[in-house]
Write a protein that holds these residues in place. Sequence first.
Motif, PDB file in Angstrom:
ATOM      1  N   GLY A  81       0.719   8.492   7.490  1.00  0.00           N
ATOM      2  CA  GLY A  81       1.061   7.098   6.726  1.00  0.00           C
ATOM      3  C   GLY A  81       1.829   7.547   5.247  1.00  0.00           C
ATOM      4  N   HIS A  84       5.252   8.551   6.234  1.00  0.00           N
ATOM      5  CA  HIS A  84       6.111   7.451   6.814  1.00  0.00           C
ATOM      6  C   HIS A  84       6.575   6.523   5.422  1.00  0.00           C
ATOM      7  CE1 HIS A  84       4.747   7.267  11.269  1.00  0.00           C
ATOM      8  NE2 HIS A  84       5.272   8.565  10.961  1.00  0.00           N
ATOM      9  N   THR A  85       5.619   6.388   4.631  1.00  0.00           N
ATOM     10  CA  THR A  85       6.028   5.652   3.430  1.00  0.00           C
ATOM     11  C   THR A  85       7.145   6.544   2.636  1.00  0.00           C
ATOM     12  OG1 THR A  85       4.077   6.310   1.938  1.00  0.00           O
ATOM     13  CG2 THR A  85       3.932   4.301   3.254  1.00  0.00           C
ATOM     14  N   SER A 133       0.657   1.036  10.785  1.00  0.00           N
ATOM     15  CA  SER A 133       1.493   0.013  10.000  1.00  0.00           C
ATOM     16  C   SER A 133       0.498  -0.929   9.121  1.00  0.00           C
ATOM     17  CB  SER A 133       2.409  -1.104  10.736  1.00  0.00           C
ATOM     18  OG  SER A 133       1.477  -1.657  11.641  1.00  0.00           O
ATOM     19  N   GLU A 136      -0.127   1.641   6.341  1.00  0.00           N
ATOM     20  CA  GLU A 136       0.942   1.785   5.573  1.00  0.00           C
ATOM     21  C   GLU A 136       1.136   0.735   4.722  1.00  0.00           C
ATOM     22  OE1 GLU A 136       3.741   3.126   8.603  1.00  0.00           O
ATOM     23  OE2 GLU A 136       2.479   4.801   9.131  1.00  0.00           O
TER      24      GLU A 136
END
Length: 403
Positions: A81, A84-85, A133, A136
């Motif tokens: 996460g 991804h961010t 998601s 995140e």
Amino acid sequence: MTDEQKRLITVTVPVLKENGVLLTTHFYKRMFTHNPELKNMFNMGNQQSGKQQTALAMAVLAYAENIANPMVLLPVVDRIGHKHTSLDIRPEHYMIVGNHLLESIKEVLGEAATPAIIDAWGAAYQQLASLMSGHEAKLYEKQTIKTNGWTGWRPFKVGKKNIESAEITSFYLYPTDGGHVPMHIPGQYLSVRTFLPDLNLNQARQYSISSAPNEEYYRISVKREKGQNLDANGLISNYLHDFVNEGDVIDLTSPAGNFILAENIAAPIVLISGGVGLTPLMSMLQSLTGKNHTQPITWLHGCRNKSVHAFKDQLDQITSTNSNVKQHTFYNVVTPEDIANGVMEGHLDISSILELHQHPDTNYFICGPSAFIQKQFQDLQAQGINKNAIFFEEFGPQLLQLN
């Protein structure tokens, strides 16, 4: 998910163990064919090396093996996460990935991909996408509520470019809007995005923040890569060295990463670095000494020789002015002057440091090449160090399975 769908996912585990990389390789090829714009988001260097395909295969396998209780994967979800961010990945991207993953399963498994199995994997992916998601979204929220925080890409100006060694150069990065930046947690990294003419793509790479936390700027310290046929990672690093100068603008995302120094930590610290792996540890050391950390701090560093030893003068000064800080340095090639200054010859060897502080509460932080991390981790365990006290940062896709 139904119990039958979970059973079908579990049944595919042997197939994933045998053909996982084949599946993920096909998946990426398919996705980039149908959605070539995503090449600007994914690290094509990790694609070229095969690391990303392997990392994804390992993640999918781990998810399938724990489908009955995916919450046990929360530490992995947190690490991914953060990555991804740092790349500004949003929920809509999961829809694209999910479509190509399911189609890849159909195409790779052929007749073995029954409608029931595809339905099961569709439900499993939706569960995973919701988990990822959702986590995140919390990370994005934390970034926005921080003082001076932001999400997404933000332009920064290179305020200073400083040579730290024969290979490593630091870039001091200031927001172009004249504002401030959120205080990072020592150990975190930034994503840097730039256009690579050689690939005709925008590409992003993560670099550890090497400065102490402050609200004015971030510093990254980048190693020049050598050799022919460099992948995108090497191209980005060398592009920064060769073409990004003081006054130029590059895009950054907010600090991310969970290889961090706990706030107000009150324990002995051992920092262990190999080569450019010293960058996040430099931030940790500066933060500790800036807060007058009273517990022992020991830094072990290994590199080829003095010319590539970044921040050496700063480290010597910190050691000389802080009685609780000690350092032990290893060079592959030493000179008589190095030996006179206490430098040891050869690769970093923990067992050769007889006075290494081993208080039971000591926290150990390791950063460097994968093989280096693995050796130090094993050597610490051989000395009786609990693996829960050992933390490490592996640059690039996470492939090491040590904890």
